[in-house]
Scaffold this motif. Structure first.
Motif, short mmCIF file in Angstrom:
data_model
loop_
_atom_site.label_atom_id
_atom_site.label_comp_id
_atom_site.label_asym_id
_atom_site.label_seq_id
_atom_site.Cartn_x
_atom_site.Cartn_y
_atom_site.Cartn_z
N SER A 5 -24.82 1.37 -9.06
CA SER A 5 -23.40 1.07 -9.29
C SER A 5 -22.67 0.99 -7.96
O SER A 5 -23.15 1.47 -6.94
CB SER A 5 -22.76 2.10 -10.20
OG SER A 5 -22.79 3.36 -9.58
N GLN A 6 -21.49 0.36 -7.97
CA GLN A 6 -20.72 0.19 -6.75
C GLN A 6 -19.44 1.00 -6.80
O GLN A 6 -18.82 1.13 -7.85
CB GLN A 6 -20.36 -1.29 -6.57
CG GLN A 6 -21.56 -2.18 -6.42
CD GLN A 6 -21.16 -3.62 -6.26
OE1 GLN A 6 -20.02 -3.95 -5.99
NE2 GLN A 6 -22.12 -4.50 -6.41
N ALA A 7 -19.06 1.52 -5.66
CA ALA A 7 -17.80 2.26 -5.55
C ALA A 7 -17.27 2.10 -4.13
O ALA A 7 -18.04 1.99 -3.18
CB ALA A 7 -18.01 3.73 -5.87
N ALA A 8 -15.98 2.04 -4.01
CA ALA A 8 -15.33 1.98 -2.70
C ALA A 8 -14.26 3.06 -2.66
O ALA A 8 -13.65 3.38 -3.68
CB ALA A 8 -14.70 0.60 -2.48
N SER A 9 -14.04 3.60 -1.51
CA SER A 9 -13.05 4.66 -1.37
C SER A 9 -12.47 4.57 0.03
O SER A 9 -13.06 4.02 0.94
CB SER A 9 -13.72 6.02 -1.59
OG SER A 9 -12.75 7.03 -1.59
N GLY A 10 -11.28 5.14 0.18
CA GLY A 10 -10.64 5.14 1.49
C GLY A 10 -9.53 4.10 1.57
O GLY A 10 -9.30 3.34 0.63
N GLY A 11 -8.85 4.08 2.68
CA GLY A 11 -7.77 3.14 2.88
C GLY A 11 -6.51 3.87 3.33
O GLY A 11 -6.53 5.04 3.69
N ILE A 12 -5.39 3.16 3.29
CA ILE A 12 -4.11 3.74 3.68
C ILE A 12 -3.73 4.82 2.68
O ILE A 12 -3.70 4.56 1.48
CB ILE A 12 -3.01 2.65 3.73
CG1 ILE A 12 -3.44 1.45 4.58
CG2 ILE A 12 -1.69 3.25 4.21
CD1 ILE A 12 -3.74 1.77 6.01
N PRO A 13 -3.42 6.03 3.13
CA PRO A 13 -3.03 7.10 2.19
C PRO A 13 -1.77 6.72 1.41
O PRO A 13 -0.82 6.16 1.98
CB PRO A 13 -2.76 8.30 3.11
CG PRO A 13 -3.47 8.00 4.38
CD PRO A 13 -3.46 6.51 4.52
N THR A 14 -1.76 7.03 0.15
CA THR A 14 -0.63 6.64 -0.70
C THR A 14 0.67 7.32 -0.29
O THR A 14 1.74 6.74 -0.52
CB THR A 14 -0.93 6.95 -2.18
OG1 THR A 14 -1.26 8.34 -2.32
CG2 THR A 14 -2.08 6.10 -2.69
N HIS A 15 0.61 8.48 0.33
CA HIS A 15 1.85 9.14 0.74
C HIS A 15 2.53 8.41 1.91
O HIS A 15 3.66 8.70 2.25
CB HIS A 15 1.61 10.62 1.07
CG HIS A 15 0.80 10.87 2.30
ND1 HIS A 15 -0.57 10.98 2.27
CD2 HIS A 15 1.17 11.01 3.60
CE1 HIS A 15 -1.02 11.19 3.48
NE2 HIS A 15 0.02 11.20 4.32
N GLU A 16 1.83 7.46 2.52
CA GLU A 16 2.40 6.66 3.61
C GLU A 16 2.96 5.33 3.12
O GLU A 16 3.39 4.51 3.92
CB GLU A 16 1.35 6.41 4.69
CG GLU A 16 0.89 7.66 5.41
CD GLU A 16 -0.15 7.39 6.49
OE1 GLU A 16 -0.45 6.20 6.75
OE2 GLU A 16 -0.64 8.36 7.06
N ILE A 17 2.96 5.12 1.79
CA ILE A 17 3.38 3.84 1.21
C ILE A 17 4.49 4.06 0.20
O ILE A 17 4.40 4.95 -0.65
CB ILE A 17 2.18 3.14 0.54
CG1 ILE A 17 1.09 2.85 1.57
CG2 ILE A 17 2.62 1.85 -0.15
CD1 ILE A 17 -0.20 2.34 0.97
N ASP A 18 5.53 3.23 0.27
CA ASP A 18 6.59 3.24 -0.74
C ASP A 18 6.07 2.45 -1.95
O ASP A 18 5.89 1.23 -1.87
CB ASP A 18 7.85 2.58 -0.17
CG ASP A 18 8.98 2.45 -1.17
OD1 ASP A 18 8.79 2.77 -2.36
OD2 ASP A 18 10.07 2.02 -0.75
N SER A 19 5.81 3.13 -3.05
CA SER A 19 5.19 2.47 -4.21
C SER A 19 6.09 1.41 -4.86
O SER A 19 5.60 0.56 -5.59
CB SER A 19 4.77 3.50 -5.25
OG SER A 19 5.89 4.21 -5.73
N SER A 20 7.38 1.44 -4.59
CA SER A 20 8.27 0.44 -5.19
C SER A 20 8.22 -0.90 -4.46
O SER A 20 8.63 -1.92 -5.00
CB SER A 20 9.71 0.95 -5.25
OG SER A 20 10.24 1.09 -3.95
#
Length: 85
Positions: free
Chosen positions: A24-39
């Motif tokens: 199976s395939q999985a990817a993880s990591g990237g820009i942390p969500t606390h550094e992004i304005d979700s709106s």
């Protein structure tokens, strides 16, 4: 040309088997969500930078959830970036 397009539009494949969990395939990591304005999906650290999809540290179950997140976050980021101009 039209026949080729019609053939490709209705091209079907029969799935004979699937792989086991070890493949199976999985990817993880990237820009942390606390550094992004979700709106807006914009960076909280640097104005004018937007993130979406697998650039963001968000993991979901297989079955289209990751694709839906990519499309939805891409839409939000694109609309916010377009509103800046």
């Amino acid at each position: 040309m039209k026949q080729t397009a019609e053939l490709l539009r209705d091209l079907r494949f029969r799935i004979k088997k699937t792989a086991d969990f070890e493949h199976s395939q999985a990817a993880s990591g990237g820009i942390p969500t606390h550094e992004i304005d979700s709106s807006t999906m914009g960076s909280k650290l640097k104005k004018g930078i937007y993130f979406c999809g697998e650039m963001v540290d968000v993991d979901g179950c297989c079955g289209g959830y990751n694709l839906q997140y990519a499309w939805s976050s891409g839409y939000v980021a694109g609309m916010a970036a377009a509103a800046m101009t």
